[in-house]
Design a protein around this motif. Structure first.
Motif, mmCIF file in Angstrom:
data_model
loop_
_atom_site.group_PDB
_atom_site.id
_atom_site.type_symbol
_atom_site.label_atom_id
_atom_site.label_comp_id
_atom_site.label_asym_id
_atom_site.label_seq_id
_atom_site.Cartn_x
_atom_site.Cartn_y
_atom_site.Cartn_z
ATOM 1 N N CYS A 22 0.833 -1.206 0.000
ATOM 2 C CA CYS A 22 0.000 0.000 0.000
ATOM 3 C C CYS A 22 0.867 1.257 0.000
ATOM 4 C CB CYS A 22 -0.932 0.005 1.205
ATOM 5 S SG CYS A 22 -2.203 -1.257 1.142
ATOM 6 N N ILE A 23 1.909 1.263 0.825
ATOM 7 C CA ILE A 23 2.816 2.409 0.900
ATOM 8 C C ILE A 23 3.463 2.650 -0.470
ATOM 9 C CG2 ILE A 23 5.066 3.120 1.843
ATOM 10 C CD1 ILE A 23 2.784 3.641 3.785
ATOM 11 N N GLN A 24 3.930 1.595 -1.112
ATOM 12 C CA GLN A 24 4.560 1.733 -2.429
ATOM 13 C C GLN A 24 3.557 2.205 -3.473
ATOM 14 O OE1 GLN A 24 7.926 1.383 -3.162
ATOM 15 N NE2 GLN A 24 7.954 1.437 -0.936
ATOM 16 N N SER A 25 2.338 1.724 -3.367
ATOM 17 C CA SER A 25 1.292 2.093 -4.311
ATOM 18 C C SER A 25 0.906 3.563 -4.213
ATOM 19 C CB SER A 25 0.063 1.211 -4.048
ATOM 20 O OG SER A 25 -1.041 1.638 -4.768
ATOM 21 N N MET A 26 1.057 4.145 -3.016
ATOM 22 C CA MET A 26 0.634 5.529 -2.781
ATOM 23 C C MET A 26 1.768 6.541 -2.927
ATOM 24 S SD MET A 26 -2.535 5.533 -2.280
ATOM 25 C CE MET A 26 -3.593 6.293 -1.114
ATOM 26 N N LYS A 27 2.920 6.124 -3.413
ATOM 27 C CA LYS A 27 4.017 7.088 -3.608
ATOM 28 C C LYS A 27 3.562 8.200 -4.529
ATOM 29 C CE LYS A 27 8.019 4.423 -2.524
ATOM 30 N NZ LYS A 27 9.237 4.926 -2.057
ATOM 31 N N VAL A 29 1.393 10.458 -3.591
ATOM 32 C CA VAL A 29 0.088 10.907 -3.107
ATOM 33 C C VAL A 29 0.289 11.528 -1.733
ATOM 34 C CG1 VAL A 29 -2.240 10.191 -2.474
ATOM 35 C CG2 VAL A 29 -1.076 9.071 -4.381
ATOM 36 N N ALA A 30 -0.289 12.692 -1.512
ATOM 37 C CA ALA A 30 -0.147 13.366 -0.215
ATOM 38 C C ALA A 30 -0.812 12.553 0.885
ATOM 39 C CB ALA A 30 -0.775 14.759 -0.287
ATOM 40 N N GLY A 31 -0.214 12.552 2.051
ATOM 41 C CA GLY A 31 -0.788 11.840 3.181
ATOM 42 C C GLY A 31 -0.361 10.389 3.214
ATOM 43 N N CYS A 32 -1.003 9.627 4.076
ATOM 44 C CA CYS A 32 -0.647 8.218 4.221
ATOM 45 C C CYS A 32 -1.911 7.380 4.367
ATOM 46 C CB CYS A 32 0.263 8.016 5.424
ATOM 47 S SG CYS A 32 0.815 6.315 5.600
ATOM 48 N N ALA A 33 -2.495 7.005 3.245
ATOM 49 C CA ALA A 33 -3.655 6.121 3.257
ATOM 50 C C ALA A 33 -3.174 4.703 2.977
ATOM 51 C CB ALA A 33 -4.664 6.556 2.194
ATOM 52 N N ILE A 34 -3.639 3.758 3.753
ATOM 53 C CA ILE A 34 -3.216 2.371 3.572
ATOM 54 C C ILE A 34 -4.196 1.682 2.629
ATOM 55 C CG2 ILE A 34 -2.529 0.245 4.748
ATOM 56 C CD1 ILE A 34 -0.815 2.767 5.328
ATOM 57 N N LEU A 35 -4.090 2.064 1.367
ATOM 58 C CA LEU A 35 -4.908 1.527 0.283
ATOM 59 C C LEU A 35 -4.003 1.241 -0.894
ATOM 60 C CD1 LEU A 35 -7.770 4.166 0.489
ATOM 61 C CD2 LEU A 35 -7.881 1.802 1.295
ATOM 62 N N GLU A 36 -4.456 0.387 -1.797
ATOM 63 C CA GLU A 36 -3.679 0.095 -2.997
ATOM 64 C C GLU A 36 -4.326 0.768 -4.195
ATOM 65 O OE1 GLU A 36 -1.989 -3.888 -3.636
ATOM 66 O OE2 GLU A 36 -2.947 -4.404 -1.733
ATOM 67 N N CYS A 37 -3.510 1.451 -4.968
ATOM 68 C CA CYS A 37 -3.982 2.094 -6.192
ATOM 69 C C CYS A 37 -3.871 1.089 -7.338
ATOM 70 C CB CYS A 37 -3.128 3.305 -6.538
ATOM 71 S SG CYS A 37 -3.097 4.576 -5.287
ATOM 72 N N ALA A 38 -4.860 1.090 -8.254
ATOM 73 C CA ALA A 38 -4.789 0.229 -9.434
ATOM 74 C C ALA A 38 -3.564 0.611 -10.266
ATOM 75 C CB ALA A 38 -6.055 0.352 -10.258
ATOM 76 N N THR A 39 -3.318 1.914 -10.376
ATOM 77 C CA THR A 39 -2.111 2.438 -11.009
ATOM 78 C C THR A 39 -1.352 3.204 -9.931
ATOM 79 O OG1 THR A 39 -3.332 2.723 -13.078
ATOM 80 C CG2 THR A 39 -1.239 3.901 -12.868
ATOM 81 N N PRO A 40 -0.085 2.837 -9.639
ATOM 82 C CA PRO A 40 0.649 3.502 -8.562
ATOM 83 C C PRO A 40 0.610 5.031 -8.661
ATOM 84 C CG PRO A 40 1.890 1.631 -9.355
ATOM 85 C CD PRO A 40 0.712 1.785 -10.277
ATOM 86 N N GLY A 41 0.242 5.658 -7.547
ATOM 87 C CA GLY A 41 0.179 7.108 -7.475
ATOM 88 C C GLY A 41 -1.104 7.722 -8.009
ATOM 89 N N ASP A 42 -2.008 6.920 -8.530
ATOM 90 C CA ASP A 42 -3.268 7.415 -9.091
ATOM 91 C C ASP A 42 -4.420 6.923 -8.210
ATOM 92 O OD1 ASP A 42 -5.463 8.170 -10.558
ATOM 93 O OD2 ASP A 42 -4.991 6.939 -12.307
ATOM 94 N N THR A 43 -5.046 7.827 -7.473
ATOM 95 C CA THR A 43 -6.071 7.441 -6.508
ATOM 96 C C THR A 43 -7.485 7.399 -7.087
ATOM 97 O OG1 THR A 43 -6.279 9.734 -5.777
ATOM 98 C CG2 THR A 43 -4.764 8.319 -4.548
#
Length: 144
Positions: A22-27, A29-43
C-alpha cells in the motif's frame, strides 16, 4: 477484540507485506492512506489495504488510538526532502525527540518504518476493553 500478531507469525508478515504494498502504491500521493492504487500514485481507483483486510484495519485503529505520550510521529526536517521519526513527550509545549539517527528521503517509507516500530511496541493483548479509557484529554495527560 483481535490480538496483535506476534513476530514470526504468518499473519504478522502478511500485515507487513500488505502495508508495504500500500505504501509503495501511494508514492506521490499526499498523506498516508493504507490503500492500494490500481495504477501507482493514481487514486482514482483504490482498493485493498484497509478495505479488504480487517486485521490490518484493526491493528491500525489500535495504533492510532494510543494516547499521545510516547507516540511515534513523522518529523519533517527539510521540507519535502527529509524526514525522521520522533516520539511525542505527551506534555504540551515539550517538543518531540528523535528516536534514532535514521534519515528518510521518502515520506511513505518513514510511515512504514513507524508502522514496524509500533507493531513491535504493541502488546499482543492490546485492544481489550480494559485498555480503553474515557479520553486522552484528561488531567493525567497535562491538558488542563
Amino acid at each position: 477484540m483481535i490480538p496483535i500478531p506476534r513476530p514470526g507469525t504468518p499473519e504478522r508478515q502478511r500485515l507487513i507485506d500488505t502495508h508495504w504494498r500500500c505504501i509503495q502504491s501511494m508514492k506521490g500521493v499526499a498523506g498516508c492512506a493504507i490503500l492500494e492504487c490500481a495504477t501507482p500514485g493514481d487514486t482514482t481507483d483504490v482498493g485493498g489495504g484497509i478495505y479488504d483486510d480487517p486485521l490490518l484495519r484493526q491493528v491500525l485503529f489500535r495504533m492510532r488510538a494510543q494516547p499521545p505520550a510516547g507516540k511515534l510521529v513523522v518529523i519533517c526536517t527539510k521540507p519535502d526532502r527529509e524526514w525522521r521519526i520522533g516520539r511525542l513527550s505527551g506534555i504540551r509545549g515539550v517538543p518531540p525527540s528523535f528516536v534514532d539517527e535514521r534519515v528518510f528521503e521518502d515520506e511513505q517509507e518513514v510511515q512504514h518504518a513507524i508502522f514496524l516500530m509500533r507493531l513491535d511496541e504493541l502488546p499482543e493483548s492490546d485492544g481489550m476493553p480494559e485498555h480503553f479509557h474515557e479520553g486522552w484529554k484528561r488531567g493525567a495527560y497535562n491538558w488542563t
